[in-house]
Design an enzyme around this catalytic site. Structure first.
Site, PDB file in Angstrom:
ATOM      1  N   GLY A  14       0.869  -1.179   0.000  1.00 48.88           N
ATOM      2  CA  GLY A  14       0.000   0.000   0.000  1.00 48.88           C
ATOM      3  C   GLY A  14       0.907   1.229   0.000  1.00 48.88           C
ATOM      4  O   GLY A  14       2.073   1.158  -0.428  1.00 48.88           O
ATOM      5  N   SER A  43      -5.081   1.701   1.355  1.00 46.98           N
ATOM      6  CA  SER A  43      -4.582   2.944   0.737  1.00 46.98           C
ATOM      7  C   SER A  43      -5.430   3.308  -0.481  1.00 46.98           C
ATOM      8  O   SER A  43      -5.812   4.461  -0.665  1.00 46.98           O
ATOM      9  CB  SER A  43      -3.132   2.773   0.287  1.00 46.98           C
ATOM     10  N   LEU A  45      -8.363   2.823  -1.075  1.00 49.46           N
ATOM     11  CA  LEU A  45      -9.738   3.238  -0.750  1.00 49.46           C
ATOM     12  C   LEU A  45      -9.798   4.648  -0.165  1.00 49.46           C
ATOM     13  O   LEU A  45     -10.880   5.212  -0.019  1.00 49.46           O
ATOM     14  CB  LEU A  45     -10.340   2.277   0.283  1.00 49.46           C
ATOM     15  N   ALA A  46      -8.639   5.198   0.209  1.00 53.21           N
ATOM     16  CA  ALA A  46      -8.651   6.491   0.912  1.00 53.21           C
ATOM     17  C   ALA A  46      -9.274   7.574   0.036  1.00 53.21           C
ATOM     18  O   ALA A  46      -8.923   7.728  -1.127  1.00 53.21           O
ATOM     19  CB  ALA A  46      -7.240   6.884   1.328  1.00 53.21           C
ATOM     20  N   GLY A  48     -10.575  11.059   1.459  1.00 55.89           N
ATOM     21  CA  GLY A  48     -10.438  12.460   1.880  1.00 55.89           C
ATOM     22  C   GLY A  48      -9.144  13.104   1.459  1.00 55.89           C
ATOM     23  O   GLY A  48      -9.122  14.132   0.791  1.00 55.89           O
ATOM     24  N   GLY A  49      -7.997  12.529   1.846  1.00 54.73           N
ATOM     25  CA  GLY A  49      -6.735  13.109   1.450  1.00 54.73           C
ATOM     26  C   GLY A  49      -5.642  12.940   2.475  1.00 54.73           C
ATOM     27  O   GLY A  49      -5.687  12.050   3.309  1.00 54.73           O
ATOM     28  N   GLU A 115     -11.523  18.807   7.351  1.00 54.50           N
ATOM     29  CA  GLU A 115     -12.168  17.583   7.833  1.00 54.50           C
ATOM     30  C   GLU A 115     -12.349  17.695   9.343  1.00 54.50           C
ATOM     31  O   GLU A 115     -11.711  18.529   9.995  1.00 54.50           O
ATOM     32  CB  GLU A 115     -11.336  16.355   7.480  1.00 54.50           C
ATOM     33  N   ASP A 209      -2.402  -9.947   9.055  1.00 54.54           N
ATOM     34  CA  ASP A 209      -1.376 -10.996   8.898  1.00 54.54           C
ATOM     35  C   ASP A 209      -0.018 -10.568   9.455  1.00 54.54           C
ATOM     36  O   ASP A 209       0.661 -11.345  10.134  1.00 54.54           O
ATOM     37  CB  ASP A 209      -1.182 -11.361   7.417  1.00 54.54           C
ATOM     38  N   HIS A 230     -15.666   4.522  12.217  1.00 53.96           N
ATOM     39  CA  HIS A 230     -16.037   5.699  11.425  1.00 53.96           C
ATOM     40  C   HIS A 230     -17.538   5.914  11.526  1.00 53.96           C
ATOM     41  O   HIS A 230     -18.311   4.972  11.359  1.00 53.96           O
ATOM     42  CB  HIS A 230     -15.628   5.512   9.967  1.00 53.96           C
ATOM     43  N   ARG A 277     -13.999  11.801  15.082  1.00 57.67           N
ATOM     44  CA  ARG A 277     -14.794  10.614  14.737  1.00 57.67           C
ATOM     45  C   ARG A 277     -15.320   9.824  15.924  1.00 57.67           C
ATOM     46  O   ARG A 277     -16.462   9.367  15.906  1.00 57.67           O
ATOM     47  CB  ARG A 277     -13.923   9.664  13.911  1.00 57.67           C
ATOM     48  N   HIS A 338     -13.103   1.098  11.225  1.00 58.15           N
ATOM     49  CA  HIS A 338     -12.481   1.838  10.126  1.00 58.15           C
ATOM     50  C   HIS A 338     -10.955   1.838  10.166  1.00 58.15           C
ATOM     51  O   HIS A 338     -10.306   1.662   9.146  1.00 58.15           O
ATOM     52  CB  HIS A 338     -12.989   3.279  10.162  1.00 58.15           C
ATOM     53  N   GLU A 362      -0.344   1.293   8.640  1.00 59.89           N
ATOM     54  CA  GLU A 362      -1.421   0.995   9.597  1.00 59.89           C
ATOM     55  C   GLU A 362      -1.107  -0.181  10.520  1.00 59.89           C
ATOM     56  O   GLU A 362      -1.648  -0.272  11.622  1.00 59.89           O
ATOM     57  CB  GLU A 362      -2.731   0.743   8.836  1.00 59.89           C
ATOM     58  N   ARG A 373      -7.502   8.643  15.880  1.00 61.13           N
ATOM     59  CA  ARG A 373      -6.772   9.288  14.781  1.00 61.13           C
ATOM     60  C   ARG A 373      -7.521  10.509  14.251  1.00 61.13           C
ATOM     61  O   ARG A 373      -8.724  10.455  14.002  1.00 61.13           O
ATOM     62  CB  ARG A 373      -6.595   8.294  13.639  1.00 61.13           C
TER      63      ARG A 373
HETATM   64  C1  LIG Z   1     -12.364   3.630   3.112  1.00 58.72           C
HETATM   65  C2  LIG Z   1     -11.127   4.234   3.696  1.00 58.72           C
HETATM   66  C3  LIG Z   1     -10.885   5.587   3.532  1.00 58.72           C
HETATM   67  C4  LIG Z   1      -9.736   6.167   4.088  1.00 58.72           C
HETATM   68  N1  LIG Z   1      -9.486   7.496   3.865  1.00 58.72           N
HETATM   69  C5  LIG Z   1      -8.328   8.028   4.333  1.00 58.72           C
HETATM   70  C6  LIG Z   1      -7.980   9.378   4.036  1.00 58.72           C
HETATM   71  O1  LIG Z   1      -8.690  10.081   3.342  1.00 58.72           O
HETATM   72  N2  LIG Z   1      -6.805   9.852   4.532  1.00 58.72           N
HETATM   73  C7  LIG Z   1      -5.962   9.104   5.305  1.00 58.72           C
HETATM   74  O2  LIG Z   1      -4.921   9.592   5.732  1.00 58.72           O
HETATM   75  N3  LIG Z   1      -6.273   7.818   5.568  1.00 58.72           N
HETATM   76  C8  LIG Z   1      -7.406   7.263   5.101  1.00 58.72           C
HETATM   77  N4  LIG Z   1      -7.700   5.955   5.360  1.00 58.72           N
HETATM   78  C9  LIG Z   1      -6.717   5.151   6.095  1.00 58.72           C
HETATM   79  C10 LIG Z   1      -5.544   4.851   5.180  1.00 58.72           C
HETATM   80  O3  LIG Z   1      -6.014   4.575   3.888  1.00 58.72           O
HETATM   81  C11 LIG Z   1      -4.740   3.664   5.674  1.00 58.72           C
HETATM   82  O4  LIG Z   1      -4.463   3.764   7.020  1.00 58.72           O
HETATM   83  C12 LIG Z   1      -3.413   3.585   4.941  1.00 58.72           C
HETATM   84  O5  LIG Z   1      -3.634   3.668   3.573  1.00 58.72           O
HETATM   85  C13 LIG Z   1      -2.710   2.309   5.279  1.00 58.72           C
HETATM   86  O6  LIG Z   1      -1.650   2.136   4.372  1.00 58.72           O
HETATM   87  P1  LIG Z   1      -0.732   0.869   4.503  1.00 58.72           P
HETATM   88  O7  LIG Z   1       0.242   0.964   3.405  1.00 58.72           O
HETATM   89  O8  LIG Z   1      -0.251   0.744   5.880  1.00 58.72           O
HETATM   90  O9  LIG Z   1      -1.742  -0.386   4.297  1.00 58.72           O
HETATM   91  P2  LIG Z   1      -2.595  -0.809   3.031  1.00 58.72           P
HETATM   92  O10 LIG Z   1      -2.741   0.287   2.083  1.00 58.72           O
HETATM   93  O11 LIG Z   1      -3.823  -1.455   3.528  1.00 58.72           O
HETATM   94  O12 LIG Z   1      -1.672  -1.915   2.341  1.00 58.72           O
HETATM   95  C14 LIG Z   1      -1.442  -3.150   2.937  1.00 58.72           C
HETATM   96  C15 LIG Z   1      -0.662  -4.022   1.976  1.00 58.72           C
HETATM   97  O13 LIG Z   1      -0.254  -5.207   2.656  1.00 58.72           O
HETATM   98  C16 LIG Z   1      -0.477  -6.323   1.833  1.00 58.72           C
HETATM   99  N5  LIG Z   1      -0.587  -7.510   2.674  1.00 58.72           N
HETATM  100  C17 LIG Z   1      -1.356  -7.709   3.767  1.00 58.72           C
HETATM  101  N6  LIG Z   1      -1.152  -8.943   4.264  1.00 58.72           N
HETATM  102  C18 LIG Z   1      -0.234  -9.532   3.472  1.00 58.72           C
HETATM  103  C19 LIG Z   1       0.378 -10.809   3.443  1.00 58.72           C
HETATM  104  N7  LIG Z   1       0.102 -11.747   4.345  1.00 58.72           N
HETATM  105  N8  LIG Z   1       1.256 -11.086   2.453  1.00 58.72           N
HETATM  106  C20 LIG Z   1       1.558 -10.164   1.506  1.00 58.72           C
HETATM  107  N9  LIG Z   1       1.016  -8.933   1.488  1.00 58.72           N
HETATM  108  C21 LIG Z   1       0.131  -8.619   2.463  1.00 58.72           C
HETATM  109  C22 LIG Z   1      -1.720  -5.962   1.064  1.00 58.72           C
HETATM  110  O14 LIG Z   1      -1.846  -6.782  -0.079  1.00 58.72           O
HETATM  111  C23 LIG Z   1      -1.439  -4.499   0.762  1.00 58.72           C
HETATM  112  O15 LIG Z   1      -0.616  -4.405  -0.364  1.00 58.72           O
HETATM  113  C24 LIG Z   1      -8.845   5.378   4.824  1.00 58.72           C
HETATM  114  C25 LIG Z   1      -9.092   4.009   4.982  1.00 58.72           C
HETATM  115  C26 LIG Z   1     -10.218   3.440   4.424  1.00 58.72           C
HETATM  116  C27 LIG Z   1     -10.468   1.974   4.619  1.00 58.72           C
END
Ligand SMILES: Cc1cc2nc3c(=O)[nH]c(=O)nc-3n(C[C@H](O)[C@H](O)[C@H](O)COP(=O)(O)OP(=O)(O)OC[C@H]3O[C@@H](n4cnc5c(N)ncnc54)[C@H](O)[C@@H]3O)c2cc1C
Length: 490
Positions: A14, A43, A45-46, A48-49, A115, A209, A230, A277, A338, A362, A373
């Site tokens: 992500g 990521s 799905l985010a 807002g920004g 926001e 995981d 949320h 929130r 959320h 995350e 948050r």
């Molecule tokens: C609907 C929604 C809207 C949001 N809007 C906002 C916003 O506007 N602004 C903001 O700051 N935050 C927002 N967030 C929160 C934010 O999107 C996330 O906290 C952030 O994107 C997390 O990024 P990440 O890279 O840690 O995880 P993720 O983007 O979830 O990526 C996780 C990665 O890990 C991989 N993975 C998981 N388990 C395994 C495994 N066992 N083996 C191999 N790969 C694995 C997945 O395939 C993926 O590639 C939102 C979240 C949601 C759900």
């Protein structure tokens, strides 16, 4: 089985995993692993920004820090928060230079939105699909790098320490085969745990995981029960994944209504719809109990229809698919799981308590969010601390050299052919949801943890087939166990 060697393995692609990968130049051999295709993550799905103090004539670090502390109930780690707020703007500008297209105002400057919980307009965005734009552009940049191998649809299922070298063996199910890869350094970027709850805004990959693997290895896990619910997830559909109606919709004037069509949030908090929130979610829960109804609505129909369609095209289209024209009708909403504030405990360089193991995004607990948050701080956290993790690894390699040699890969869990009993994940979800939805239910948690312990034990028996079902059920059981333990210890 011979292990392929890398300098760094990044599990998760992500925002955090992609941005970490981008920090390593051709001197470093990197493997980036994604459980599904790159476009599927929280990521992506985010909406807002990203919150950042870009325009210092109208905003200050002090104000961003103060807003984050208020939202976080002053439980935030101040040192980590200062790093986030002061270094974050440069990371936002870096991804802009890498091609991420943020919306601009009529003067060509970055357009900022407001926001809940923010006292200034400081959220840069790409319409209402900021995350998808970030993932798309960062993925393009990573694919151009010759030193980063990307394995998509590759499930990391085990993580073991190599005592001889200090490095790690990761077990990965890829193209139907088991692989063991060795790396001097490992970065966990596996995202959240939304899927462990019955209803969530999170993507299918959010199964905890990385947290479960880190826990098994002895990494410290902190505040896994610090979950953000949320307040405004679309409640009209039937699926487990609930479509998020971004906070920014309230930032642009939408109001919350109870089932009788009346505004109510101000009766619970003076900040009304723009309260943080957790406050709004609790207000809905209390109003729901008072009214004996789960019918709640978000209404932006008083705003100009063209403005709404242009500012929130994705939300507009998505609601229309569900039969709701948001320019004319109220949107049915209810809170759901959320975001995870806790996770694998790390310092300001994203280091876990295990040398060579890092956690970012995350799945990590940096402490920046405190107990709740502030909107749009998490993409910023993913950027800042994944860069810092990579910088620390690069510094370590420059000081201590590469870790090239490794011992024999240690034996793993004995896989067989057995499928896991059906319904385990559903059962775990129900236990977690009934033990902890916005407020904890101690009685349900005390009962639930016994069953979770039994499920954990069941999954420890040898002979299950290595499938995503098995790996995720194991993660669910571990995550649920830690959450319920924390709930009971409160
Ligand atoms: C609907 C929604 C809207 C949001 N809007 C906002 C916003 O506007 N602004 C903001 O700051 N935050 C927002 N967030 C929160 C934010 O999107 C996330 O906290 C952030 O994107 C997390 O990024 P990440 O890279 O840690 O995880 P993720 O983007 O979830 O990526 C996780 C990665 O890990 C991989 N993975 C998981 N388990 C395994 C495994 N066992 N083996 C191999 N790969 C694995 C997945 O395939 C993926 O590639 C939102 C979240 C949601 C759900």
């Amino acid at each position: 089985m011979q292990a392929t060697k890398y300098d760094v393995v990044i599990i998760g692609a992500g925002t955090a995993g992609l941005y970490a990968a981008l920090q390593f130049d051709e001197r470093y051999k990197v493997l980036l692993v994604s459980k599904r295709e790159l476009s599927l993550s929280n990521s992506a799905l985010a909406q807002g920004g990203v919150a950042a103090v870009i325009d210092k004539s109208s905003d200050t670090y002090k104000s961003h820090i103060a807003d984050t502390l208020i939202a976080g109930g002053y439980k935030n780690d101040l040192a980590a928060l200062e790093v986030l707020v002061t270094e974050g703007p440069a990371d936002v500008m870096r991804i802009k230079e890498m091609g991420v297209s943020f919306d601009l105002d009529s003067d060509g400057r970055l357009q900022m939105t407001l926001e809940g919980g923010h006292s200034r307009r400081r959220i840069v965005h790409h319409k209402d699909s900021t995350g998808a734009e970030i993932v798309k552009k960062l993925a393009i940049a990573v694919r151009q790098k010759g030193n980063v191998e990307i394995w998509e649809n590759a499930l990391a299922y085990s993580l073991q320490k190599d005592e001889q070298s200090g490095g790690f063996f990761t077990g990965i199910l890829y193209k139907g085969e088991r692989h063991r890869v060795f790396s001097g350094y490992t970065v966990l970027a596996t995202g959240g745990i939304g899927r462990v709850f019955q209803y969530t805004t999170n993507s299918a990959i959010a199964t905890g995981d990385g947290i479960a693997m880190a826990y098994q290895l002895g990494a410290q896990i902190k505040n896994l029960s610090l979950v953000q619910f949320h307040p405004t997830a679309f409640s009209g559909g039937s699926g487990r994944e609930r479509f998020l109606i971004s906070e920014a919709v309230r930032g642009e004037g939408a109001v919350l209504l109870n089932g009788s069509g009346n505004r109510f949030v101000e009766r619970y908090d003076y900040r009304g719809e723009l309260a943080p929130r957790d406050v709004v979610s609790r207000a809905i829960l209390m109003e729901s109990k008072a009214q004996g109804s789960e019918d709640f609505y978000l209404d932006i129909s008083a705003q100009d229809a063209d403005f709404v369609k242009n500012r929130f095209p994705m939300i507009y289209e998505r609601c229309l698919e569900e039969g709701v024209d948001i320019t004319k009708q109220s949107i049915p909403i209810f809170p759901c799981m959320h975001y995870l504030m806790g996770g694998i405990n790390v310092d300001t360089k994203a280091r876990t308590n295990l040398t060579g193991l890092y956690a970012v995004g995350e799945c990590a607990h940096t402490g920046v969010h405190g107990s709740n948050r502030l909107a749009s701080n998490s993409l910023l956290e993913a950027l800042v601390f994944s860069r810092r993790a990579a910088q620390d690894i690069i510094l370590n390699i420059s000081m201590n050299g590469y870790i090239n040699s490794c011992g024999e890969a240690p034996p793993e869990y004995e896989f067989g052919e057995k499928p896991i009993p059906s319904g385990l994940r559903t059962e775990i979800r129900q236990i977690v949801q009934s033990s902890y939805f916005i407020t904890p239910d101690i009685k349900a948690a005390a009962q639930g943890i016994k069953r979770i312990e039994a499920i954990k034990e069941l999954l420890r028996q040898p002979g299950y087939a290595l499938t995503p079902d098995y790996v995720e059920a194991r993660s669910f059981a571990t995550v649920a166990y830690i959450i319920l333990q924390e709930v009971l210890a409160q």
